[in-house]
Design a protein around this motif. Sequence first.
Motif, PDB file in Angstrom:
ATOM      1  N   LEU A  67      37.872  36.939  41.725  1.00  0.00           N
ATOM      2  CA  LEU A  67      37.174  36.769  40.491  1.00  0.00           C
ATOM      3  C   LEU A  67      36.928  38.087  39.941  1.00  0.00           C
ATOM      4  O   LEU A  67      36.331  38.026  38.805  1.00  0.00           O
ATOM      5  N   ASN A  68      36.855  39.022  40.772  1.00  0.00           N
ATOM      6  CA  ASN A  68      36.689  40.312  40.199  1.00  0.00           C
ATOM      7  C   ASN A  68      37.549  40.810  38.914  1.00  0.00           C
ATOM      8  O   ASN A  68      38.911  40.815  39.301  1.00  0.00           O
ATOM      9  N   GLU A  69      37.203  41.169  37.934  1.00  0.00           N
ATOM     10  CA  GLU A  69      38.015  41.397  36.907  1.00  0.00           C
ATOM     11  C   GLU A  69      39.201  42.635  36.851  1.00  0.00           C
ATOM     12  O   GLU A  69      40.264  42.534  36.492  1.00  0.00           O
ATOM     13  N   VAL A  70      38.645  43.693  37.340  1.00  0.00           N
ATOM     14  CA  VAL A  70      39.255  44.723  37.557  1.00  0.00           C
ATOM     15  C   VAL A  70      40.650  44.530  38.622  1.00  0.00           C
ATOM     16  O   VAL A  70      41.664  44.880  38.344  1.00  0.00           O
ATOM     17  N   TYR A  71      40.004  43.817  39.738  1.00  0.00           N
ATOM     18  CA  TYR A  71      41.168  43.532  40.836  1.00  0.00           C
ATOM     19  C   TYR A  71      42.238  42.327  40.313  1.00  0.00           C
ATOM     20  O   TYR A  71      43.212  42.661  40.530  1.00  0.00           O
ATOM     21  N   ARG A  72      41.690  41.630  39.355  1.00  0.00           N
ATOM     22  CA  ARG A  72      42.683  40.609  38.820  1.00  0.00           C
ATOM     23  C   ARG A  72      43.692  41.520  37.795  1.00  0.00           C
ATOM     24  O   ARG A  72      45.008  41.077  38.171  1.00  0.00           O
ATOM     25  N   TYR A  73      43.288  42.413  36.900  1.00  0.00           N
ATOM     26  CA  TYR A  73      44.212  42.974  36.129  1.00  0.00           C
ATOM     27  C   TYR A  73      44.972  44.059  37.061  1.00  0.00           C
ATOM     28  O   TYR A  73      46.221  43.836  36.775  1.00  0.00           O
ATOM     29  N   ALA A  74      44.595  44.567  37.948  1.00  0.00           N
ATOM     30  CA  ALA A  74      45.436  45.579  38.782  1.00  0.00           C
ATOM     31  C   ALA A  74      46.388  44.474  39.795  1.00  0.00           C
ATOM     32  O   ALA A  74      47.490  44.914  39.794  1.00  0.00           O
ATOM     33  N   SER A  75      46.074  43.691  40.073  1.00  0.00           N
ATOM     34  CA  SER A  75      46.953  42.588  40.903  1.00  0.00           C
ATOM     35  C   SER A  75      48.296  42.373  39.776  1.00  0.00           C
ATOM     36  O   SER A  75      49.283  42.324  40.362  1.00  0.00           O
ATOM     37  N   LYS A  76      48.046  42.023  38.481  1.00  0.00           N
ATOM     38  CA  LYS A  76      48.824  41.702  37.575  1.00  0.00           C
ATOM     39  C   LYS A  76      49.786  42.733  37.551  1.00  0.00           C
ATOM     40  O   LYS A  76      51.224  42.783  37.127  1.00  0.00           O
ATOM     41  N   ILE A  77      49.329  44.064  37.455  1.00  0.00           N
ATOM     42  CA  ILE A  77      50.133  45.310  37.341  1.00  0.00           C
ATOM     43  C   ILE A  77      51.206  45.480  38.559  1.00  0.00           C
ATOM     44  O   ILE A  77      52.125  45.935  38.351  1.00  0.00           O
ATOM     45  N   PHE A  78      50.516  45.367  39.866  1.00  0.00           N
ATOM     46  CA  PHE A  78      51.284  45.557  40.900  1.00  0.00           C
ATOM     47  C   PHE A  78      52.264  44.521  40.886  1.00  0.00           C
ATOM     48  O   PHE A  78      53.430  44.992  41.395  1.00  0.00           O
ATOM     49  N   GLU A  79      52.111  43.269  40.568  1.00  0.00           N
ATOM     50  CA  GLU A  79      53.110  41.963  40.550  1.00  0.00           C
ATOM     51  C   GLU A  79      54.194  42.518  39.457  1.00  0.00           C
ATOM     52  O   GLU A  79      55.476  42.167  40.018  1.00  0.00           O
ATOM     53  N   LYS A  80      53.749  43.089  38.583  1.00  0.00           N
ATOM     54  CA  LYS A  80      54.832  43.282  37.327  1.00  0.00           C
ATOM     55  C   LYS A  80      54.599  44.776  36.554  1.00  0.00           C
ATOM     56  O   LYS A  80      53.653  44.578  35.557  1.00  0.00           O
ATOM     57  N   PRO A  81      54.876  45.934  37.142  1.00  0.00           N
ATOM     58  CA  PRO A  81      54.639  47.252  36.687  1.00  0.00           C
ATOM     59  C   PRO A  81      54.688  47.292  34.933  1.00  0.00           C
ATOM     60  O   PRO A  81      54.031  48.174  34.391  1.00  0.00           O
TER      61      PRO A  81
END
Length: 346
Positions: A67-81
């Motif tokens: 639920l950490n906002e920065v964690y969520r957005y970072a995860s999406k970038i790692f999944e699809k740079p």
Amino acid sequence: MIFYDNTFLESLAIHKVGNHIDEEGIRLSESLVEVEADIKALLLQYFFTPFKNPEYYHFVHENDVHLNEVYRYASKIFEKPTDLYEQSKNLAKYLYEESANPKVKSGDFFTVYFKDVVVEGEHLDAIGLFKSEAKETFLTLYPNAYNYDIEREEGLNLCKLDKGCLIFNKEKEEGYLVAVVDTKKGADAQFWFDQFLHVEQRQDTYFQTKNTLDMCKSFVTQCLPTEFEVNRAEQVDLLNRSAQFFKDKENFNMDEFSQEIMRQPEIIDSFKTYKTSFEKDRDMQLQEEFDISEAAVKKQARMLKSVIKLDKNFHIYIHGKRELIKQGFDAENGLNYYQLYYKTEE
């Protein structure tokens, strides 16, 4: 250690983020920034130089790290740079919403994707979040046919990154491996660490080494003089021996340290009692055994000062052999004194 000699800056987005309270607004760029190779090299220097010997953190949330906002957005970038641009806008909007403190300055917000960063010997991809708030004035000289023209320009100082965060694609379920810097102090730094990123320090070997040394210093300088008759020279000697213990050993063992450094049973008991209160006051757990972090020792050893300051006249630096310095009192003049014994003078 972090090495970026062979790191590739793959993509970069820059947005302008103002102060929310002052309603300065946010300006989102329309696309990624295209950067020439020579500029990429300068940007790598700008982004990575502050992270020479970082302390490592991880993202947290009171309920669930997902639920950490920065964690969520970072995860999406790692999944699809390739989605870095879209997620950079979400990060910029979130940063603006959290910039609800009058001391937070507006600035340029960078979201960067790096490939092949070496962290503690491991090659990893990383996401960089950086905020540049301070602009500096530069004079540019242009030769003309007869003389020079001088123009004033404003830009970034490559040696002064205001705020930075490196998120490494490792330990995802534990909140990623994160390095954070902020050159500001007080409420501004607290905003970057706590309100925007929501990170806390990892309890790794660096954490254990740093905080155990902090605990030792606090015990020797604050607790020990109130419970036992020890002078400043004896305190400095204890600090020196504590620092040397950490420099000489690869592993820390609390019982071994206590016996070798504290020595006297009553001081050992007091030290162990103080450790419990130190942990409680700081809401942390210091392990009885751990691998010693050389980087933490180098940083903290500077805090274990081996100097005695006498009024404003003299400083005595003690590096060893406590028996070669003795303290006394001159009753006739009402002054304390030290006697120093040595063989050679340089």
